[in-house]
Design a protein around this motif. Structure first.
Motif, PDB file in Angstrom:
ATOM      1  N   ASN A  53      -3.268   3.319   3.210  1.00  0.00           N
ATOM      2  CA  ASN A  53      -2.795   2.507   4.251  1.00  0.00           C
ATOM      3  C   ASN A  53      -3.571   2.424   5.575  1.00  0.00           C
ATOM      4  O   ASN A  53      -4.432   3.327   5.681  1.00  0.00           O
ATOM      5  CB  ASN A  53      -1.279   2.870   4.558  1.00  0.00           C
ATOM      6  N   GLU A 128      -5.463  -3.578   2.650  1.00  0.00           N
ATOM      7  CA  GLU A 128      -5.028  -4.551   3.629  1.00  0.00           C
ATOM      8  C   GLU A 128      -6.110  -5.318   4.012  1.00  0.00           C
ATOM      9  O   GLU A 128      -5.981  -6.440   4.732  1.00  0.00           O
ATOM     10  CB  GLU A 128      -4.143  -3.974   4.611  1.00  0.00           C
ATOM     11  N   THR A 132      -3.023  -2.781   9.742  1.00  0.00           N
ATOM     12  CA  THR A 132      -1.717  -3.699   9.705  1.00  0.00           C
ATOM     13  C   THR A 132      -1.218  -4.259  10.607  1.00  0.00           C
ATOM     14  O   THR A 132      -1.454  -3.788  11.829  1.00  0.00           O
ATOM     15  CB  THR A 132      -0.689  -2.936   9.088  1.00  0.00           C
ATOM     16  N   PRO A 139       2.655  -1.054   5.552  1.00  0.00           N
ATOM     17  CA  PRO A 139       1.650  -1.894   4.816  1.00  0.00           C
ATOM     18  C   PRO A 139       2.095  -3.334   4.781  1.00  0.00           C
ATOM     19  O   PRO A 139       3.052  -3.667   4.609  1.00  0.00           O
ATOM     20  CB  PRO A 139       1.536  -1.169   3.496  1.00  0.00           C
ATOM     21  N   ALA A 161      -1.180   7.619   1.015  1.00  0.00           N
ATOM     22  CA  ALA A 161      -0.704   7.438   2.306  1.00  0.00           C
ATOM     23  C   ALA A 161      -0.901   8.355   3.345  1.00  0.00           C
ATOM     24  O   ALA A 161      -0.753   9.683   2.791  1.00  0.00           O
ATOM     25  CB  ALA A 161       0.800   6.943   2.078  1.00  0.00           C
ATOM     26  N   THR A 219       3.245   1.886  -0.231  1.00  0.00           N
ATOM     27  CA  THR A 219       4.502   1.662   0.604  1.00  0.00           C
ATOM     28  C   THR A 219       5.503   2.762   0.155  1.00  0.00           C
ATOM     29  O   THR A 219       5.898   3.524   1.243  1.00  0.00           O
ATOM     30  CB  THR A 219       5.142   0.325   0.395  1.00  0.00           C
TER      31      THR A 219
END
Length: 248
Positions: A53, A128, A132, A139, A161, A219
């Motif tokens: 992320n 991504e 973000t 995310p 993460a 996530t």
């Protein structure tokens, strides 16, 4: 902290990597005290695509330092034009960064995957594509770069993460020097199963499905770290009139 055993890749890092690690690891240690969870889930050898992320401008350092501490060399995608810049280009080549050029994404992913497999190395790809935009730092909708490379070479995608960098480097904020050694947690997830998509790796539907699986895995890891649930609807910059720029 569970740490994987040293690998042939780690035992023989290039001179540039050794110099960078000697400077960056202790320097970043001023800002963050990184706790690494489930390090054994990152393959100790062979190619991999790491998908983290991205909620702070400084978190690439978290990912790089954690990857180094686990025992693998942190390599990112970098624009091909940067490889032609004096000094910087030499540093990128010396650390084995993976070039990204304009052109056919499918054939480019195949070339990148071939290099990873031949060198038994990994690459870090932010799915991504940029920081973000989600107001809660969850995310957002992903891009297909990580999955495209993975499917092109039959390479595992490892979701990760991390959380805590916002304490000293808020998104679009200023770096805070004090207090030092803020706690940051980095967790490695199980490889995302993309096996059923391999026979249609170039189709848009397969890439979108694989990317959503990766984003869901990231996530879930972040929910674990934060101890709360993410919004049911993933933030989509296209639906909020925000341009998507940045990493692949």
């Amino acid at each position: 902290m569970s740490v994987a055993p040293k690998t042939p890749e780690r035992r023989k890092p290039g001179a540039v990597f050794r110099v960078l690690a000697a400077v960056v690891v202790p320097l970043y240690g001023w800002f963050a005290k990184i706790e690494i969870r489930d390090a054994h889930k990152l393959p100790a050898d062979g190619a991999f695509v790491m998908a983290p992320n991205h909620h702070s401008e400084i978190d690439p350092l978290t990912v790089a330092v954690a990857t180094w501490k686990i025992g693998r060399l942190p390599r990112f995608l970098a624009k091909e034009s940067l490889f032609r810049v004096p000094v910087l280009g030499a540093a990128l080549r010396g650390t084995g960064m993976v070039p990204v050029a304009r052109g056919n994404q499918g054939s480019q992913a195949l070339r990148q995957a071939k290099v990873l497999v031949e060198n038994r190395s990994g690459v870090i790809v932010y799915p991504e594509g940029t920081l973000t935009r989600d107001p809660g730092l969850w995310p957002m909708r992903g891009k297909a770069g990580a999955v495209r490379i993975a499917l092109a070479g039959g390479i595992p995608v490892i979701p990760v993460a991390h959380w805590g960098e916002q304490q000293y480097m808020p998104r679009y904020g200023k770096l805070k020097l004090w207090p030092p050694r803020r706690p940051v947690t980095f967790v490695v997830g199980d490889p995302v199963d993309l096996s059923d998509l391999a026979d249609r790796a170039q189709s848009r539907a397969a890439l979108e499905e694989g990317t959503e699986r990766v984003m869901a895995a990231i996530t879930a890891l972040l929910e674990e770290l934060r101890g709360e649930k993410a919004p049911e609807q993933r933030w989509d910059p296209a639906q909020h009139g925000q341009a998507e720029t940045g990493r692949m």
